[in-house]
Design a protein around this motif. Sequence first.
Motif, PDB file in Angstrom:
ATOM      1  N   PRO A 103     -55.190 -70.304  30.185  1.00 26.60           N
ATOM      2  CA  PRO A 103     -53.833 -70.836  29.968  1.00 26.60           C
ATOM      3  C   PRO A 103     -53.720 -72.264  30.474  1.00 26.60           C
ATOM      4  CG  PRO A 103     -53.863 -69.311  31.826  1.00 26.60           C
ATOM      5  CD  PRO A 103     -55.211 -69.226  31.179  1.00 26.60           C
ATOM      6  N   SER A 104     -52.736 -72.979  29.964  1.00 29.17           N
ATOM      7  CA  SER A 104     -52.552 -74.369  30.374  1.00 29.17           C
ATOM      8  C   SER A 104     -52.125 -74.436  31.839  1.00 29.17           C
ATOM      9  CB  SER A 104     -51.482 -75.037  29.499  1.00 29.17           C
ATOM     10  OG  SER A 104     -50.220 -74.435  29.718  1.00 29.17           O
ATOM     11  N   LYS A 105     -52.350 -75.588  32.441  1.00 36.81           N
ATOM     12  CA  LYS A 105     -52.004 -75.762  33.846  1.00 36.81           C
ATOM     13  C   LYS A 105     -50.506 -75.627  34.085  1.00 36.81           C
ATOM     14  CE  LYS A 105     -55.960 -78.690  35.077  1.00 36.81           C
ATOM     15  NZ  LYS A 105     -56.409 -80.018  35.587  1.00 36.81           N
ATOM     16  N   ILE A 106     -49.705 -76.102  33.123  1.00 35.37           N
ATOM     17  CA  ILE A 106     -48.261 -76.029  33.292  1.00 35.37           C
ATOM     18  C   ILE A 106     -47.786 -74.581  33.236  1.00 35.37           C
ATOM     19  CG2 ILE A 106     -47.824 -76.410  30.824  1.00 35.37           C
ATOM     20  CD1 ILE A 106     -45.630 -77.624  33.752  1.00 35.37           C
ATOM     21  N   GLU A 107     -48.408 -73.757  32.366  1.00 32.27           N
ATOM     22  CA  GLU A 107     -48.046 -72.342  32.307  1.00 32.27           C
ATOM     23  C   GLU A 107     -48.425 -71.641  33.611  1.00 32.27           C
ATOM     24  OE1 GLU A 107     -48.858 -69.938  28.851  1.00 32.27           O
ATOM     25  OE2 GLU A 107     -49.003 -71.717  27.593  1.00 32.27           O
ATOM     26  N   LYS A 108     -49.596 -71.951  34.142  1.00 34.07           N
ATOM     27  CA  LYS A 108     -50.008 -71.386  35.424  1.00 34.07           C
ATOM     28  C   LYS A 108     -49.041 -71.794  36.530  1.00 34.07           C
ATOM     29  CE  LYS A 108     -54.995 -70.585  35.189  1.00 34.07           C
ATOM     30  NZ  LYS A 108     -56.308 -70.970  35.775  1.00 34.07           N
ATOM     31  N   TYR A 109     -48.589 -73.038  36.467  1.00 37.47           N
ATOM     32  CA  TYR A 109     -47.665 -73.556  37.478  1.00 37.47           C
ATOM     33  C   TYR A 109     -46.358 -72.761  37.466  1.00 37.47           C
ATOM     34  CZ  TYR A 109     -44.861 -76.955  40.100  1.00 37.47           C
ATOM     35  OH  TYR A 109     -44.039 -77.569  41.017  1.00 37.47           O
ATOM     36  N   VAL A 110     -45.873 -72.442  36.269  1.00 39.55           N
ATOM     37  CA  VAL A 110     -44.649 -71.643  36.141  1.00 39.55           C
ATOM     38  C   VAL A 110     -44.904 -70.206  36.605  1.00 39.55           C
ATOM     39  CG1 VAL A 110     -43.004 -70.647  34.495  1.00 39.55           C
ATOM     40  CG2 VAL A 110     -43.649 -73.052  34.306  1.00 39.55           C
ATOM     41  N   GLU A 111     -46.025 -69.618  36.184  1.00 39.16           N
ATOM     42  CA  GLU A 111     -46.359 -68.247  36.561  1.00 39.16           C
ATOM     43  C   GLU A 111     -46.423 -68.063  38.078  1.00 39.16           C
ATOM     44  OE1 GLU A 111     -50.004 -67.228  34.693  1.00 39.16           O
ATOM     45  OE2 GLU A 111     -49.192 -67.257  32.648  1.00 39.16           O
ATOM     46  N   ASN A 112     -46.985 -69.026  38.762  1.00 34.95           N
ATOM     47  CA  ASN A 112     -47.178 -68.912  40.209  1.00 34.95           C
ATOM     48  C   ASN A 112     -45.873 -68.958  41.001  1.00 34.95           C
ATOM     49  OD1 ASN A 112     -49.962 -68.744  39.889  1.00 34.95           O
ATOM     50  ND2 ASN A 112     -50.267 -70.944  40.098  1.00 34.95           N
ATOM     51  N   GLN A 113     -44.778 -69.294  40.336  1.00 33.20           N
ATOM     52  CA  GLN A 113     -43.485 -69.360  41.024  1.00 33.20           C
ATOM     53  C   GLN A 113     -42.694 -68.059  40.910  1.00 33.20           C
ATOM     54  OE1 GLN A 113     -41.263 -73.109  40.452  1.00 33.20           O
ATOM     55  NE2 GLN A 113     -43.098 -73.951  39.482  1.00 33.20           N
ATOM     56  N   HIS A 114     -43.304 -67.047  40.262  1.00 31.76           N
ATOM     57  CA  HIS A 114     -42.602 -65.777  40.063  1.00 31.76           C
ATOM     58  C   HIS A 114     -43.522 -64.599  40.382  1.00 31.76           C
ATOM     59  CE1 HIS A 114     -39.454 -68.065  38.002  1.00 31.76           C
ATOM     60  NE2 HIS A 114     -40.433 -68.683  37.361  1.00 31.76           N
ATOM     61  N   LYS A 115     -42.940 -63.543  40.911  1.00 28.91           N
ATOM     62  CA  LYS A 115     -43.690 -62.332  41.237  1.00 28.91           C
ATOM     63  C   LYS A 115     -43.503 -61.250  40.173  1.00 28.91           C
ATOM     64  CE  LYS A 115     -43.389 -63.126  46.239  1.00 28.91           C
ATOM     65  NZ  LYS A 115     -42.903 -62.589  47.539  1.00 28.91           N
ATOM     66  N   ASN A 116     -42.346 -61.235  39.534  1.00 35.42           N
ATOM     67  CA  ASN A 116     -42.027 -60.225  38.521  1.00 35.42           C
ATOM     68  C   ASN A 116     -42.503 -60.699  37.155  1.00 35.42           C
ATOM     69  OD1 ASN A 116     -40.493 -58.745  36.458  1.00 35.42           O
ATOM     70  ND2 ASN A 116     -39.386 -57.853  38.188  1.00 35.42           N
ATOM     71  N   ILE A 117     -43.342 -59.892  36.484  1.00 35.76           N
ATOM     72  CA  ILE A 117     -43.923 -60.290  35.203  1.00 35.76           C
ATOM     73  C   ILE A 117     -42.851 -60.445  34.122  1.00 35.76           C
ATOM     74  CG2 ILE A 117     -44.423 -57.901  34.538  1.00 35.76           C
ATOM     75  CD1 ILE A 117     -46.462 -61.061  33.646  1.00 35.76           C
ATOM     76  N   LYS A 118     -41.793 -59.624  34.180  1.00 36.42           N
ATOM     77  CA  LYS A 118     -40.718 -59.727  33.188  1.00 36.42           C
ATOM     78  C   LYS A 118     -39.992 -61.070  33.309  1.00 36.42           C
ATOM     79  CE  LYS A 118     -39.569 -54.915  32.191  1.00 36.42           C
ATOM     80  NZ  LYS A 118     -38.466 -53.935  32.064  1.00 36.42           N
TER      81      LYS A 118
END
Length: 389
Positions: A103-118
């Motif tokens: 995945p792109s770095k920006i998507e990873k950056y957003v993902e890492n700010q949340h714990k809930n997958i939904k």
Amino acid sequence: MTFLLFSFLLCLRGAFSYILYKNFISKKVVKIDGFVANQYKKKNYYVLKIKSKNLTFYTINRDDLKNLLNEDVSVKIFTKHISFKNYLFGFFAPSFDLKLKEPSKIEKYVENQHKNIKITNLYKALYFGKSIDFSTRKDLSTLGISHLFALSGLHLGFLSAILFFMLNPVYKFFQSRFFPYRNRYFDLGIFILTTEFLYLYFTNFPSSLVRAFVMETVIFISLIYLEKEPLSVLIWTFLISVLIFFEKVFSIGYFLSFMGVYYIFLFFKYFKPTFVNSLILSFYMYLVMFILGHYFFYNFNFYSFFSPVVNILFSVFYPVSIFLHLTGFGGLFDKVLQWYLNMGEKNYYVNVDFWILLFFLSLSFFAYYRKWAFYGINLFALIVILIKI
């Protein structure tokens, strides 16, 4: 003459699509890069819905897969037995060699700010045009806010407004001193459209956002440059969209977004664009879109009556959430979002009959020419809501 020209261009568009199709099926095996838009298990295999820039198709995989929703993948498919119709509207194809892509770095950056997958998927849908899992889509539909988390003209509108209010005073300052002869609205419009195009490129050109961009571009040129009336603008928008997107125009998503823009134009035909009226617009849109929305989607609960207020709050939430993610605090609203989604778990079945839809659309057409019909669609929608719930 215009009709003949459009017919000729439409034939050319169809011929171009057919050439692309013949080139596609000329290879027995084709490698496609895309992302997993849906995944569910059926017996002893998984069904995957994969979207690329130009294609949407289904395939199956018998491996013990993890949850691949929104994951970027590459896959090789067999093109045998894919008809031209299915190539245009979506097809099934056997596949092999499914591979995950980084995945792109920006998507990873957003993902890492949340714990809930939904919640993560909600933000990925909001910013990157990714898909939302079925359970969450159902909750959003029940609450009447599905449109808020599907990239569309609404989000481009917010982006346009943010850019305009940021740049307008700066431009006015320099215009008054260096180039007073320039058309401020035209120049800012070109800059905003260019910025939005870069956003489309960044999000990998999701079809819903591209359609909205084309609509916004046609509206801008017609209203600012050609000064056409709104109804003719919408007609030209549809015709140009047919030429560009061809079969994708004939989808539920495009129909609802097109009608949404029509009802907004209709509202401001009879009411001035003031701050108070912009607040009233949210309640009006809930009313007129209820019939269209519940003809296609049946989930409903009484919390959806609060969706006009949520729509208004979203105009603040959207830019604030972008700022929070840029600064690393994107998870600030996670608990509130989860609490609100939980309200959509209980739902009721509300279905609008076809004859009601047909009558409402007919009355909506006359509402552009007669004010009594405009008030009529609002009253009719209110009666339908009271009867159906």
